[in-house]
Design a protein around this motif. Structure first.
Motif, PDB file in Angstrom:
ATOM      1  N   GLU A  33       0.842  -1.190   0.000  1.00 12.77           N
ATOM      2  CA  GLU A  33       0.000   0.000   0.000  1.00 12.77           C
ATOM      3  C   GLU A  33       0.888   1.256   0.000  1.00 12.77           C
ATOM      4  N   GLY A  34       0.514   2.215  -0.838  1.00 21.09           N
ATOM      5  CA  GLY A  34       1.261   3.470  -0.881  1.00 21.09           C
ATOM      6  C   GLY A  34       2.643   3.320  -1.463  1.00 21.09           C
ATOM      7  N   ASN A  35       2.777   2.605  -2.584  1.00 18.52           N
ATOM      8  CA  ASN A  35       4.098   2.316  -3.144  1.00 18.52           C
ATOM      9  C   ASN A  35       4.549   3.287  -4.226  1.00 18.52           C
ATOM     10  N   ILE A  36       3.750   4.335  -4.505  1.00 18.38           N
ATOM     11  CA  ILE A  36       4.139   5.307  -5.516  1.00 18.38           C
ATOM     12  C   ILE A  36       3.565   6.672  -5.140  1.00 18.38           C
ATOM     13  N   ILE A  37       4.315   7.733  -5.409  1.00 20.00           N
ATOM     14  CA  ILE A  37       3.866   9.096  -5.141  1.00 20.00           C
ATOM     15  C   ILE A  37       3.374   9.714  -6.444  1.00 20.00           C
ATOM     16  N   ILE A  38       2.247  10.419  -6.396  1.00 16.79           N
ATOM     17  CA  ILE A  38       1.827  11.204  -7.548  1.00 16.79           C
ATOM     18  C   ILE A  38       2.346  12.625  -7.348  1.00 16.79           C
ATOM     19  N   ASP A  39       3.002  13.146  -8.380  1.00 17.58           N
ATOM     20  CA  ASP A  39       3.668  14.436  -8.241  1.00 17.58           C
ATOM     21  C   ASP A  39       3.575  15.210  -9.546  1.00 17.58           C
ATOM     22  N   SER A  40       3.006  16.396  -9.477  1.00 18.84           N
ATOM     23  CA  SER A  40       2.896  17.229 -10.670  1.00 18.84           C
ATOM     24  C   SER A  40       4.207  17.922 -11.011  1.00 18.84           C
ATOM     25  N   GLY A  41       5.191  17.861 -10.119  1.00 17.19           N
ATOM     26  CA  GLY A  41       6.457  18.534 -10.354  1.00 17.19           C
ATOM     27  C   GLY A  41       7.551  17.653 -10.923  1.00 17.19           C
ATOM     28  N   THR A  42       7.250  16.369 -11.163  1.00 14.35           N
ATOM     29  CA  THR A  42       8.204  15.450 -11.772  1.00 14.35           C
ATOM     30  C   THR A  42       7.762  15.151 -13.194  1.00 14.35           C
ATOM     31  N   THR A  43       8.675  15.202 -14.141  1.00 15.38           N
ATOM     32  CA  THR A  43       8.318  15.035 -15.547  1.00 15.38           C
ATOM     33  C   THR A  43       8.017  13.581 -15.891  1.00 15.38           C
ATOM     34  N   LEU A  44       8.964  12.699 -15.636  1.00 16.76           N
ATOM     35  CA  LEU A  44       8.833  11.294 -16.009  1.00 16.76           C
ATOM     36  C   LEU A  44       8.076  10.503 -14.949  1.00 16.76           C
ATOM     37  N   THR A  45       7.589   9.327 -15.322  1.00 16.88           N
ATOM     38  CA  THR A  45       7.126   8.355 -14.349  1.00 16.88           C
ATOM     39  C   THR A  45       8.314   7.443 -14.043  1.00 16.88           C
ATOM     40  N   LEU A  46       8.696   7.389 -12.777  1.00 20.46           N
ATOM     41  CA  LEU A  46       9.891   6.674 -12.337  1.00 20.46           C
ATOM     42  C   LEU A  46       9.494   5.409 -11.581  1.00 20.46           C
ATOM     43  N   LEU A  47      10.148   4.308 -11.913  1.00 16.88           N
ATOM     44  CA  LEU A  47       9.816   2.993 -11.372  1.00 16.88           C
ATOM     45  C   LEU A  47      11.094   2.276 -10.939  1.00 16.88           C
ATOM     46  N   PRO A  48      10.996   1.288 -10.035  1.00 18.27           N
ATOM     47  CA  PRO A  48      12.192   0.525  -9.662  1.00 18.27           C
ATOM     48  C   PRO A  48      12.867  -0.044 -10.901  1.00 18.27           C
ATOM     49  N   SER A  49      14.179  -0.062 -10.896  1.00 17.79           N
ATOM     50  CA  SER A  49      14.946  -0.439 -12.088  1.00 17.79           C
ATOM     51  C   SER A  49      14.577  -1.816 -12.628  1.00 17.79           C
ATOM     52  N   SER A  50      14.407  -2.783 -11.747  1.00 15.11           N
ATOM     53  CA  SER A  50      14.095  -4.134 -12.207  1.00 15.11           C
ATOM     54  C   SER A  50      12.724  -4.177 -12.883  1.00 15.11           C
ATOM     55  N   PHE A  51      11.766  -3.466 -12.324  1.00  4.95           N
ATOM     56  CA  PHE A  51      10.432  -3.452 -12.925  1.00  4.95           C
ATOM     57  C   PHE A  51      10.455  -2.654 -14.228  1.00  4.95           C
ATOM     58  N   TYR A  52      11.191  -1.551 -14.223  1.00  5.13           N
ATOM     59  CA  TYR A  52      11.276  -0.768 -15.466  1.00  5.13           C
ATOM     60  C   TYR A  52      11.858  -1.618 -16.602  1.00  5.13           C
ATOM     61  N   SER A  53      12.870  -2.414 -16.300  1.00  4.62           N
ATOM     62  CA  SER A  53      13.477  -3.268 -17.333  1.00  4.62           C
ATOM     63  C   SER A  53      12.453  -4.222 -17.927  1.00  4.62           C
ATOM     64  N   GLU A  54      11.587  -4.775 -17.067  1.00  9.68           N
ATOM     65  CA  GLU A  54      10.533  -5.667 -17.544  1.00  9.68           C
ATOM     66  C   GLU A  54       9.535  -4.905 -18.411  1.00  9.68           C
ATOM     67  N   LEU A  55       9.189  -3.684 -17.977  1.00 14.24           N
ATOM     68  CA  LEU A  55       8.260  -2.857 -18.754  1.00 14.24           C
ATOM     69  C   LEU A  55       8.847  -2.509 -20.110  1.00 14.24           C
ATOM     70  N   GLU A  56      10.109  -2.087 -20.127  1.00 10.29           N
ATOM     71  CA  GLU A  56      10.755  -1.707 -21.386  1.00 10.29           C
ATOM     72  C   GLU A  56      10.827  -2.889 -22.337  1.00 10.29           C
ATOM     73  N   SER A  57      11.206  -4.038 -21.817  1.00 16.10           N
ATOM     74  CA  SER A  57      11.308  -5.231 -22.649  1.00 16.10           C
ATOM     75  C   SER A  57       9.961  -5.603 -23.253  1.00 16.10           C
ATOM     76  N   THR A  58       8.903  -5.466 -22.454  1.00 17.44           N
ATOM     77  CA  THR A  58       7.567  -5.806 -22.933  1.00 17.44           C
ATOM     78  C   THR A  58       7.113  -4.841 -24.020  1.00 17.44           C
ATOM     79  N   VAL A  59       7.331  -3.546 -23.802  1.00 18.97           N
ATOM     80  CA  VAL A  59       6.956  -2.556 -24.823  1.00 18.97           C
ATOM     81  C   VAL A  59       7.742  -2.808 -26.106  1.00 18.97           C
ATOM     82  N   ALA A  60       9.052  -3.036 -25.974  1.00 11.90           N
ATOM     83  CA  ALA A  60       9.909  -3.237 -27.149  1.00 11.90           C
ATOM     84  C   ALA A  60       9.467  -4.454 -27.951  1.00 11.90           C
TER      85      ALA A  60
END
Length: 436
Positions: free
Chosen positions: A312-339
């Motif tokens: 619960e509460g594992n991500i912050i919503i922020d209007s002052g950050t440009t990108l959506t930032l995720l843990p590196s291991s999960f991001y790698s899985e996301l990138e691989s899936t999109v690619a």
């Protein structure tokens, strides 16, 4: 399902701006709206005509990384630890407000990741250079310092008692700082319908020692976070704990202004609206949500937040950050899936910041991406997750970062995003923000 990516896809950053009048009324009981202006548009005091759009984007990407470090340092710290890191280079918004009686206009960085409202004040023992005149508390008939035993002092972080009056001291991650008195005064907000809103006895910081990387175009900071002395909390019952914004993409053919709404005007409802709970965690400055998964096309990726699963509460919503930032291991899985779902040759980001990039062409198709928040599936438009980083080059606007997970403003473009601190929820509604 795949979506065709338009050449108008681009990044979006914003500033808050509003006109301020001297005759206040009770408009806040019904709700009010202020304008939002892109920080890099010609309307912004930060606008640099010598910078190319790609350079502005690179600056924004760096701010995203810095912002994540700030949140990580603040997470889990004691209540007396400063929890803000906002500077001229990191703030995405500016807000015009007036302080005192008669109203004295100031322009300050507005930050959803901090609480205290403070401005540079006379006499300034050691202040950074600012273009506008300094606020002089002696000229305000409603300005009053508060005692160390007052509830206002007790509600403010990082305070001390000097000569019987409450003093604050805030240090920032880049070694900037602000030191001064905690006081109460009338703060006046303007609105787009020219009906100003006066907030009497508002807790403010009157800074007499301020230094670091603050910009001469701004006079201080306006906290929009969830803490007790933020502007949002101090507006309190007058806005029923509600505010919202709708971020217009920079590629819009409108004048580029967006809207921030308060009170009854901030209610997000109707067809397409989905809502997810705000999770109460320390520090209470930040708005924590729960991301359960991200669906790419028809493939659902369970969100693993640094091995903690769907905590619960594992991500912050922020209007002052440009990108959506995720843990590196999960991001790698996301990138691989999109690619795996894009039938096109990869290229590189000239700025060497984003890692999944393609040459933009008329037949480039990308998979749909849906953010699966607890109780709310937010289907993104391709412009929310692919960004134009250079002529003819688009990149996935997510990045890996093990400091903290943040839902950034690119993902929020063309959504009406509403915060309700009474019902403890954030709502999303797909909206053409240029038409609001």
């Amino acid at each position: 399902m795949a979506s065709r990516l338009s050449s108008s896809t681009i990044f979006s950053l914003f500033l808050v701006s509003s006109a301020f009048l001297s005759n206040a009324n009770a408009e806040s009981e019904r709700g009010f709206t202020v304008d939002l202006i892109h920080r890099d548009s010609p309307k912004s005091p930060f606008y640099n005509p010598a910078e190319a759009p790609s350079q502005r984007l690179r600056n924004a990407l760096r701010r995203s990384a810095d912002r994540a470090v700030h949140f990580a340092r603040s997470d889990g710290l004691s209540p007396n630890t400063p929890v803000s890191e906002i500077t001229s280079n990191r703030g995405e918004y500016l807000m015009n407000i007036s302080i005192g009686s008669p109203p004295f206009p100031i322009m300050a960085i507005a930050d959803t990741g901090s609480d205290l409202i403070w401005t540079q004040c006379k006499p300034c023992e050691d202040c950074y250079s600012q273009d506008a005149p300094l606020f002089d508390p002696e000229r305000s008939s409603t300005y009053k310092k508060v005692s160390c035993s007052s509830r206002q002092c007790q509600a403010t972080e990082r305070t001390s008692c000097i000569g019987g009056t409450c003093q604050y001291s805030i240090s920032y991650g880049d070694r900037s700082h602000s030191i001064g008195h905690i006081a109460v005064d009338t703060v006046t907000l303007g609105s787009t319908d020219s009906r100003p809103v006066a907030l009497k006895n508002t807790v403010i910081g009157c800074g007499h020692d301020n230094a670091g990387t603050f910009n001469e175009k701004s006079s201080g900071i306006i906290g929009l976070g969830g803490g007790s002395v933020s502007l949002i909390r101090q507006l309190g019952d007058s806005i029923d704990g509600k505010f919202s914004y709708c971020l217009v993409p920079l590629s819009s053919k409108s004048d580029g202004t967006s809207k921030m709404n308060f009170g009854s005007k901030a209610v997000v409802s109707g067809t397409g609206t989905v809502s997810t709970p705000i999770v109460k965690k320390e520090p209470d400055t930040f708005y924590y949500l729960t991301l359960e998964a991200i669906t790419v096309g028809s493939k659902k990726l369970d969100f693993d937040s640094s091995g903690l699963g769907t905590e619960e509460g594992n991500i912050i919503i922020d209007s002052g950050t440009t990108l959506t930032l995720l843990p590196s291991s999960f991001y790698s899985e996301l990138e691989s899936t999109v690619a795996s779902m894009v039938d096109a040759e990869r290229t590189s980001d000239p700025g060497k910041f984003l890692s999944l990039c393609y040459q933009l062409s008329s037949d480039l198709k990308v998979p749909t991406i849906t953010m699966n928040f607890k109780g709310a599936d937010v289907k993104l438009d391709p412009s929310n997750y692919f960004v134009l980083v250079a002529e003819g080059v688009v990149c996935l606007a997510f990045a890996g970062n093990d400091n903290f997970s943040i839902y950034g403003n690119l993902s929020q473009m063309d959504f009406l995003v509403g915060y309700d601190s009474v019902s403890q929820k954030v709502s999303f509604k797909p909206t053409d923000c240029a038409k609001m």
